[in-house]
Design a protein around this motif. Structure first.
Motif, mmCIF file in Angstrom:
data_model
loop_
_atom_site.group_PDB
_atom_site.id
_atom_site.type_symbol
_atom_site.label_atom_id
_atom_site.label_comp_id
_atom_site.label_asym_id
_atom_site.label_seq_id
_atom_site.Cartn_x
_atom_site.Cartn_y
_atom_site.Cartn_z
ATOM 1 N N VAL A 54 0.839 -1.202 0.000
ATOM 2 C CA VAL A 54 0.000 0.000 0.000
ATOM 3 C C VAL A 54 0.869 1.244 0.000
ATOM 4 O O VAL A 54 0.620 2.191 -0.743
ATOM 5 N N VAL A 55 1.904 1.245 0.816
ATOM 6 C CA VAL A 55 2.793 2.404 0.904
ATOM 7 C C VAL A 55 3.449 2.674 -0.456
ATOM 8 O O VAL A 55 3.599 3.821 -0.859
ATOM 9 N N LYS A 56 3.797 1.621 -1.167
ATOM 10 C CA LYS A 56 4.416 1.784 -2.485
ATOM 11 C C LYS A 56 3.499 2.496 -3.465
ATOM 12 O O LYS A 56 3.971 3.135 -4.400
ATOM 13 N N THR A 57 2.179 2.391 -3.258
ATOM 14 C CA THR A 57 1.235 3.015 -4.184
ATOM 15 C C THR A 57 0.978 4.483 -3.846
ATOM 16 O O THR A 57 0.380 5.192 -4.651
ATOM 17 N N LEU A 58 1.424 4.924 -2.676
ATOM 18 C CA LEU A 58 1.195 6.317 -2.279
ATOM 19 C C LEU A 58 2.116 7.250 -3.060
ATOM 20 O O LEU A 58 3.247 6.889 -3.384
ATOM 21 N N PRO A 59 1.630 8.451 -3.350
ATOM 22 C CA PRO A 59 2.498 9.401 -4.057
ATOM 23 C C PRO A 59 3.638 9.843 -3.155
ATOM 24 O O PRO A 59 3.502 9.894 -1.930
ATOM 25 N N LYS A 60 4.767 10.179 -3.782
ATOM 26 C CA LYS A 60 5.926 10.634 -3.002
ATOM 27 C C LYS A 60 5.676 12.057 -2.521
ATOM 28 O O LYS A 60 5.067 12.856 -3.213
ATOM 29 N N ALA A 61 6.154 12.341 -1.321
ATOM 30 C CA ALA A 61 6.052 13.692 -0.771
ATOM 31 C C ALA A 61 7.119 14.557 -1.423
ATOM 32 O O ALA A 61 8.210 14.071 -1.734
ATOM 33 N N PRO A 62 6.815 15.823 -1.637
ATOM 34 C CA PRO A 62 7.818 16.714 -2.221
ATOM 35 C C PRO A 62 9.066 16.781 -1.356
ATOM 36 O O PRO A 62 9.007 16.657 -0.132
ATOM 37 N N ARG A 63 10.200 17.003 -1.983
ATOM 38 C CA ARG A 63 11.472 17.085 -1.264
ATOM 39 C C ARG A 63 11.389 18.195 -0.205
ATOM 40 O O ARG A 63 10.895 19.271 -0.469
ATOM 41 N N GLY A 64 11.860 17.886 1.004
ATOM 42 C CA GLY A 64 11.869 18.862 2.081
ATOM 43 C C GLY A 64 10.629 18.820 2.960
ATOM 44 O O GLY A 64 10.535 19.559 3.938
ATOM 45 N N THR A 65 9.668 17.948 2.638
ATOM 46 C CA THR A 65 8.433 17.877 3.419
ATOM 47 C C THR A 65 8.711 17.522 4.872
ATOM 48 O O THR A 65 8.189 18.163 5.786
ATOM 49 N N ALA A 66 9.523 16.516 5.101
ATOM 50 C CA ALA A 66 9.811 16.091 6.481
ATOM 51 C C ALA A 66 10.460 17.225 7.258
ATOM 52 O O ALA A 66 10.090 17.508 8.405
ATOM 53 N N LYS A 67 11.436 17.883 6.645
ATOM 54 C CA LYS A 67 12.124 18.991 7.301
ATOM 55 C C LYS A 67 11.137 20.100 7.654
ATOM 56 O O LYS A 67 11.144 20.635 8.764
ATOM 57 N N ASN A 68 10.253 20.409 6.727
ATOM 58 C CA ASN A 68 9.274 21.471 6.967
ATOM 59 C C ASN A 68 8.295 21.094 8.073
ATOM 60 O O ASN A 68 7.926 21.933 8.900
ATOM 61 N N LEU A 69 7.870 19.837 8.098
ATOM 62 C CA LEU A 69 6.942 19.391 9.143
ATOM 63 C C LEU A 69 7.604 19.436 10.522
ATOM 64 O O LEU A 69 6.974 19.831 11.500
ATOM 65 N N VAL A 70 8.857 19.012 10.593
ATOM 66 C CA VAL A 70 9.579 19.059 11.865
ATOM 67 C C VAL A 70 9.732 20.498 12.321
ATOM 68 O O VAL A 70 9.483 20.843 13.479
ATOM 69 N N ARG A 71 10.111 21.376 11.410
ATOM 70 C CA ARG A 71 10.286 22.786 11.762
ATOM 71 C C ARG A 71 8.954 23.366 12.230
ATOM 72 O O ARG A 71 8.893 24.086 13.233
ATOM 73 N N GLU A 72 7.880 23.058 11.536
ATOM 74 C CA GLU A 72 6.557 23.565 11.907
ATOM 75 C C GLU A 72 6.172 23.084 13.307
ATOM 76 O O GLU A 72 5.640 23.845 14.111
ATOM 77 N N ASP A 73 6.471 21.806 13.606
ATOM 78 C CA ASP A 73 6.145 21.260 14.923
ATOM 79 C C ASP A 73 6.970 21.959 16.005
ATOM 80 O O ASP A 73 6.444 22.314 17.061
ATOM 81 N N ARG A 74 8.249 22.150 15.750
ATOM 82 C CA ARG A 74 9.106 22.819 16.743
ATOM 83 C C ARG A 74 8.666 24.252 17.005
ATOM 84 O O ARG A 74 8.657 24.712 18.129
ATOM 85 N N ASP A 75 8.302 24.932 15.933
ATOM 86 C CA ASP A 75 7.887 26.327 16.071
ATOM 87 C C ASP A 75 6.537 26.467 16.771
ATOM 88 O O ASP A 75 6.235 27.544 17.299
ATOM 89 N N SER A 76 5.751 25.436 16.821
ATOM 90 C CA SER A 76 4.406 25.533 17.416
ATOM 91 C C SER A 76 4.457 25.442 18.952
ATOM 92 O O SER A 76 3.443 25.657 19.589
ATOM 93 N N HIS A 77 5.622 25.155 19.523
ATOM 94 C CA HIS A 77 5.717 25.001 21.002
ATOM 95 C C HIS A 77 6.193 26.256 21.643
ATOM 96 O O HIS A 77 6.925 27.010 21.515
#
Length: 77
Positions: A54-77
């Protein structure tokens, strides 16, 4: 719950060793527990394989998505 009987063949040497340990080891219970654990392992393996497919069928996330999500989470605290 009723039970069914299954039989297996083992080499005579193994049967002799099992007989020597009969008073210390309940072979029926040992084998039942082994079968239960092995079935659970196989179910987990199959579920993991399905998950990977199932995971193989999912579209790939744009480059930098993980970094942006981590930064967003850190900034929200």
């Amino acid at each position: 719950m009723t039970s069914v009987v299954i039989s297996i063949r083992v080499p005579p040497e193994l049967k002799k060793e099992m007989d020597e340990l009969r008073g210390e080891i309940n072979w029926s219970e040992e084998i039942r527990e082994f079968i239960k654990k092995r079935i659970e392992e196989e179910k987990k393996r199959r579920a993991l394989e399905r998950f990977i497919e199932v995971v193989k069928t999912l579209p790939k996330a744009p480059r930098g998505t993980a970094k942006n999500l981590v930064r967003e989470d850190r900034d929200s605290h």
